[in-house]
Design a protein around this motif. Sequence first.
Motif, short mmCIF file in Angstrom:
data_model
loop_
_atom_site.label_atom_id
_atom_site.label_comp_id
_atom_site.label_asym_id
_atom_site.label_seq_id
_atom_site.Cartn_x
_atom_site.Cartn_y
_atom_site.Cartn_z
N CYS A 80 -4.55 -3.92 3.71
CA CYS A 80 -5.69 -4.04 2.80
C CYS A 80 -5.18 -4.40 1.42
CB CYS A 80 -6.50 -2.74 2.74
SG CYS A 80 -5.60 -1.38 1.97
N ASP A 81 -6.10 -4.83 0.56
CA ASP A 81 -5.78 -5.05 -0.85
C ASP A 81 -6.25 -3.82 -1.62
OD1 ASP A 81 -4.83 -7.55 -0.24
OD2 ASP A 81 -6.63 -8.60 -0.90
N GLY A 82 -5.66 -3.61 -2.77
CA GLY A 82 -6.05 -2.48 -3.59
C GLY A 82 -5.39 -2.56 -4.95
N CYS A 83 -5.49 -1.49 -5.70
CA CYS A 83 -4.83 -1.47 -7.00
C CYS A 83 -4.64 -0.03 -7.48
CB CYS A 83 -5.61 -2.28 -8.03
SG CYS A 83 -7.18 -1.58 -8.47
N VAL B 118 -8.52 1.37 -2.69
CA VAL B 118 -8.59 0.28 -1.72
C VAL B 118 -9.74 -0.62 -2.17
CG1 VAL B 118 -9.07 -0.33 0.68
CG2 VAL B 118 -7.66 1.68 0.15
N LYS B 119 -9.50 -1.93 -2.16
CA LYS B 119 -10.52 -2.90 -2.58
C LYS B 119 -11.80 -2.70 -1.76
CE LYS B 119 -11.23 -7.81 -3.41
NZ LYS B 119 -10.63 -9.14 -3.35
N GLY B 120 -12.92 -2.61 -2.48
CA GLY B 120 -14.21 -2.44 -1.82
C GLY B 120 -14.64 -0.98 -1.68
N GLU B 121 -13.73 -0.05 -1.93
CA GLU B 121 -14.06 1.38 -1.84
C GLU B 121 -14.34 1.91 -3.24
OE1 GLU B 121 -14.13 3.29 1.01
OE2 GLU B 121 -13.73 1.49 2.19
N GLU C 142 0.85 -1.16 0.00
CA GLU C 142 0.00 0.00 0.00
C GLU C 142 0.91 1.23 0.00
OE1 GLU C 142 0.20 -2.41 2.27
OE2 GLU C 142 -1.72 -2.75 3.25
N PRO C 143 0.55 2.31 -0.69
CA PRO C 143 1.46 3.45 -0.79
C PRO C 143 1.82 4.06 0.57
CG PRO C 143 -0.69 3.95 -1.77
CD PRO C 143 -0.69 2.50 -1.44
N TRP C 144 0.94 4.02 1.53
CA TRP C 144 1.24 4.60 2.85
C TRP C 144 2.16 3.71 3.68
CZ3 TRP C 144 -3.63 3.32 1.12
CH2 TRP C 144 -4.19 2.16 1.64
N ARG D 59 -1.76 -3.84 -11.76
CA ARG D 59 -1.04 -3.15 -10.69
C ARG D 59 -1.75 -3.42 -9.36
NH1 ARG D 59 -0.85 -0.01 -15.19
NH2 ARG D 59 1.17 0.78 -15.84
N LYS D 60 -2.14 -4.68 -9.16
CA LYS D 60 -2.83 -5.07 -7.93
C LYS D 60 -1.84 -5.12 -6.79
CE LYS D 60 -6.57 -7.52 -10.10
NZ LYS D 60 -7.26 -8.77 -10.33
#
Length: 162
Positions: free
Chosen positions: A97-100, A129-132, A53-55, A90-91
């Motif tokens: 969390c998961d994201g892309c 973020v996945k789900g957002e 995650e970028p953070w 780019r997952k």
Amino acid sequence: MSMVEYYDKEEHVGFRFHPSDQELILRYLGPKVAKRSNKEFELDDKTDIYAKEPWRLTHTETNFFEPNEWFYFVKLTQLSENVTGKRMSRKVKGETCDGCWKPSGKLRDIVLEDTGEVIGKKRSLSFYVKGESNASGWTMTEYYLQDGGLFHDQVLCHLKGP
């Protein structure tokens, strides 16, 4: 000499890194792809920009960049092996969390101001973020060197936090 060592000198107090797209291609990405050292300074290589995650990424802390803004060299081979056609995944399988990283625009030309010659391309991405349904506020611009119609696997990434 690394960028941090060079710009932490007293004579450079107040200086911020704010290059144009053309400068990023000609002064930083071009020499990196050609394996020539930059006489001024080198931007850092980043191996995990698409893996966390970028953070959660570690960043060079210096007054050289604007707050929450960094520039890194990244190998496109670090992207997921899930490549379909011309689209790269780019997952991010993160720790919290998961994201892309989703493209937020088309691949745009970077041209020489005086001749109009295309010297590179850039693409803007936003982290979701996945789900957002809304982007997280983290953005990235990938810069590609275009040489004779070919792209190289070395890109320069400009990462910005919220």
